[in-house]
Design a protein around this motif. Structure first.
Motif, PDB file in Angstrom:
ATOM      1  N   ASP A 168       1.753 -10.612   0.301  1.00  0.00           N
ATOM      2  CA  ASP A 168       2.766 -11.643   0.532  1.00  0.00           C
ATOM      3  C   ASP A 168       2.165 -13.046   0.624  1.00  0.00           C
ATOM      4  O   ASP A 168       2.357 -13.747   1.615  1.00  0.00           O
ATOM      5  N   LEU A 208       6.640  -7.747  -4.505  1.00  0.00           N
ATOM      6  CA  LEU A 208       6.591  -7.098  -3.185  1.00  0.00           C
ATOM      7  C   LEU A 208       6.685  -5.587  -3.327  1.00  0.00           C
ATOM      8  O   LEU A 208       6.009  -4.838  -2.636  1.00  0.00           O
ATOM      9  N   ARG A 214       8.571 -17.549  -0.274  1.00  0.00           N
ATOM     10  CA  ARG A 214       9.206 -16.224  -0.424  1.00  0.00           C
ATOM     11  C   ARG A 214       8.576 -15.559  -1.638  1.00  0.00           C
ATOM     12  O   ARG A 214       8.693 -16.060  -2.771  1.00  0.00           O
ATOM     13  N   GLN A 215       7.933 -14.427  -1.403  1.00  0.00           N
ATOM     14  CA  GLN A 215       7.307 -13.681  -2.495  1.00  0.00           C
ATOM     15  C   GLN A 215       8.374 -13.093  -3.418  1.00  0.00           C
ATOM     16  O   GLN A 215       9.490 -12.781  -2.972  1.00  0.00           O
ATOM     17  N   SER A 217      10.394 -10.343  -5.308  1.00  0.00           N
ATOM     18  CA  SER A 217      10.727  -9.002  -4.787  1.00  0.00           C
ATOM     19  C   SER A 217      10.123  -7.879  -5.627  1.00  0.00           C
ATOM     20  O   SER A 217       9.767  -6.827  -5.084  1.00  0.00           O
ATOM     21  N   HIS A 248      10.499  -8.010   4.172  1.00  0.00           N
ATOM     22  CA  HIS A 248      11.473  -8.700   3.302  1.00  0.00           C
ATOM     23  C   HIS A 248      12.619  -7.836   2.812  1.00  0.00           C
ATOM     24  O   HIS A 248      13.208  -8.131   1.767  1.00  0.00           O
TER      25      HIS A 248
END
Ligand code: GLY
Ligand code: MN
Length: 463
Positions: free
Chosen positions: A55, A49, A43-44, A46, A257
Motif C-alpha cells: 500500500d 491491492l 489510495r492504492q 484496488s 481498504h
C-alpha cells in the motif's frame, strides 16, 4: 496486508485464467491537490491491492502467463527521500510480503515492455481512471489510450471480475468487522446529534473523525444532507431544522481498504411526522423484501423490480400514482420516485470494480442494460452467486425539478398524480441501505444491526 500466500494464490489463479502474454498491474501514484508536493491522501489501486497488497505509491507488477515469472518494479528510497518521508521497506522486502522474489528498478519497465512487444507478446492491462496513467500507458504502448478502448484487455478484465466478485472469509471479515466497529457507531452517534440548529458538516465531520480516530478512512465522500432527494449530495452546509429528514450515506473503509456502505434516514429532532412515517415504512418494506429475496441464482434485476413494485404499489396507495401497477412498472413511471438501482457489488471499491466496467461486473453476458429512465441506472442485474457482497438500497425521493419537467412534458400523465405532488416539494428523500452477503442457501446482512425501524431510530435519536 494479508499473508504472502494469499496474494500468491490470487496471482496463480489469475495467470491460469489469462491465456498468454504479460499482465501489467499498476499501483497508483500520489495525486496532487494544489501544487505537486501537496497531495490528496494516497489510495492504492484496488486491483493492485487485491493481487499484490502493498500500500505505497509507485509500484508496478508484471506477471508472465507463460513462464510464471512475476516481477515487482519500483525504486528504493535514497537518503534525500528518507529525510522527508521516513524509512520504507526495500523493494525486495515489499516484494517478499507479496510473495514475489523478482524485483527491478522502475526505469526498466518501459524497456521490458518494448522488448516483449517486439516479440509480439500480448500485453494485458486494465482501463485507467486517472489521466496520468492514461498518458503513461499511451507512451508505453505507443498508442492513444484516450481514443482506443480496445487497447484494454477484455480477457484480463473478465478474469479479474470473476475472481474478485466472490469474496472469501478473510475479505468478508474485513467488511463485517469494519461495519460493526466503525460504521455502526458513526450512525448511532449521528442519530443522537441530528437536532435542530446543528449543521450538516458537524455530523459529516464527526463521522469522518470517527474513521480517522480508528486509523481508517471513508470508503467514499460522505452524503449527509437534508436535501436527500439529491442522490449524491456532497454539500454539508445546511443548518438542520426541526422536522427535516437527514439522509446519511457513509461507510468506513477497513485498514486493508475493504468498503462498507450504509444509509439511514434520520428525523431531525427525533420524531418522524405521520407523512414521513408512511414513506419511511414503504422504503423499509421494499428493503426488507428485497433482502429476503437474495439467494444464489436469482438475477439482481428481479430483486430490483420487486422493490420497484413494492414502491409503486405503496405510492399508489398513498394516492400519488394511479392505474395498473404492472403498466406503471413497464413504462417506468415509478422511477420518478425511485430513480436509481437497488444496489451494487461491494468489496475493495464501494462500487466494486467499477473501473473495469459495469457491463462486466453488473451485467455479464446474460443481461443488457435497459435504456429506460431509472432502470438505466441499475448497476447490477446479473444472477447472484455465493460469496457476492452487495448493497440493498431502495429509496423514495421527491425531486422538484424532475417532477416539474415530467409534468411539463405530460410524461406518464395517466399514472402520476401531479396535482398531489406539489405538497411534497419540501419532503426531500428517504433511503435505507445495508450490505448483504450471498450465502449458499440465502443471504446474511453483514455487521451488527444498525437501528432501522421507525421505533429503533426514534429511540436512539432521543437518547
Ligand atoms: N454510497 C453511494 C452509492 O452507492 O452510490
Ligand atoms: Mn451504495
Amino acid at each position: 496486508m494479508f499473508a504472502a500466500e494469499i496474494y500468491k494464490q490470487r496471482r496463480k489463479k489469475l495467470i491460469q485464467q489469462v491465456s498468454n502474454g504479460l499482465i501489467l498491474l499498476f499501483g497508483n501514484k500520489e495525486s496532487s491537490m494544489n501544487y505537486i508536493a501537496n497531495t490528496y491522501p494516497f489510495r492504492q489501486d484496488s486491483n493492485f491491492l487485491y493481487y499484490v497488497g502493498y500500500d505505497v505509491p509507485d509500484l508496478v507488477a508484471m506477471l508472465d502467463t507463460q513462464s510464471g515469472e512475476q516481477i515487482l518494479y519500483g525504486d528504493d528510497l535514497g537518503v534525500e527521500d528518507i529525510i522527508w518521508m521516513g524509512y520504507q521497506e526495500k523493494l525486495t522486502e515489499k516484494a517478499a510480503r507479496a510473495g514475489m522474489d523478482l524485483v527491478r528498478p522502475m526505469e526498466r519497465l518501459a524497456g521490458d515492455i518494448c522488448k516483449a512487444m517486439t516479440k509480439n507478446r500480448k500485453i494485458h492491462f486494465l482501463p485507467p481512471y486517472r489521466e496520468e496513467r492514461k498518458s503513461q500507458l499511451s507512451f508505453l504502448m505507443e498508442a492513444d489510450c484516450n481514443k482506443d478502448e480496445n487497447l484494454y484487455s477484455e480477457e484480463l478484465i473478465r478474469a479479474i471480475v470473476a475472481q474478485r466478485s466472490v469474496k472469501d472469509d478473510l475479505e468478508i471479515n474485513e467488511i463485517e468487522s469494519t461495519l460493526t466497529s466503525a460504521t455502526r457507531p458513526m450512525y448511532l452517534h449521528a442519530m443522537k446529534m441530528a437536532k435542530p440548529g446543528v449543521a450538516e458538516y458537524e455530523i459529516s465531520g464527526m463521522i469522518e473523525g470517527m474513521a480517522l480516530q480508528q486509523g481508517l478512512a471513508m470508503a467514499y465522500p460522505i452524503i449527509c444532507s437534508v436535501n436527500g432527494e439529491i442522490l449524491h449530495n456532497h454539500y454539508h452546509g445546511n443548518i438542520m431544522k426541526e422536522g427535516q429528514l437527514l439522509i446519511i450515506d457513509a461507510g468506513a473503509e477497513s485498514k486493508l481498504h475493504y468498503s462498507t456502505d450504509i444509509t439511514r434516514t434520520i428525523p431531525v429532532g427525533g420524531k418522524f411526522s405521520s407523512r414521513q412515517k408512511d414513506i419511511y415504512d414503504l422504503v423499509l418494506k421494499a428493503e426488507l423484501e428485497a433482502i429476503s429475496k437474495i439467494q444464489p441464482g436469482i438475477p439482481y434485476r428481479d430483486v430490483h423490480m420487486h422493490a420497484a413494485a413494492t414502491i409503486a404499489e405503496g405510492i399508489k396507495d398513498l394516492g400519488l400514482l394511479k392505474g395498473n401497477v404492472d403498466d406503471i412498472l413497464s413504462c417506468g413511471a415509478h422511477a420518478l420516485f425511485f430513480p436509481h438501482g437497488i444496489g451494487h457489488m461491494m468489496g475493495l471499491d464501494v462500487h466494486d470494480m467499477e473501473d473495469l466496467g459495469e457491463k462486466y461486473v453488473g451485467y455479464g453476458d446474460e443481461f443488457q442494460r435497459s435504456e429506460q429512465f431509472g432502470l438505466a441506472y441499475l448497476r447490477m442485474a446479473r444472477r447472484l452467486e455465493k460469496g457476492f457482497v452487495i448493497t440493498v438500497e431502495p429509496g423514495i425521493y421527491f425531486i422538484p425539478p424532475l417532477i416539474e419537467k415530467w409534468e411539463a412534458e405530460g410524461k406518464h400523465k395517466d399514472f402520476i398524480r401531479y396535482d398531489k405532488l406539489k405538497s411534497y416539494f419540501d419532503f426531500g428523500g428517504i433511503r435505507i441501505e445495508d450490505d448483504v452477503l450471498v450465502t449458499s442457501d440465502g443471504h446474511r446482512v453483514l455487521g451488527d444491526p444498525i437501528p432501522k425501524t421507525i421505533g429503533e431510530v426514534e429511540q436512539v435519536c432521543t437518547l
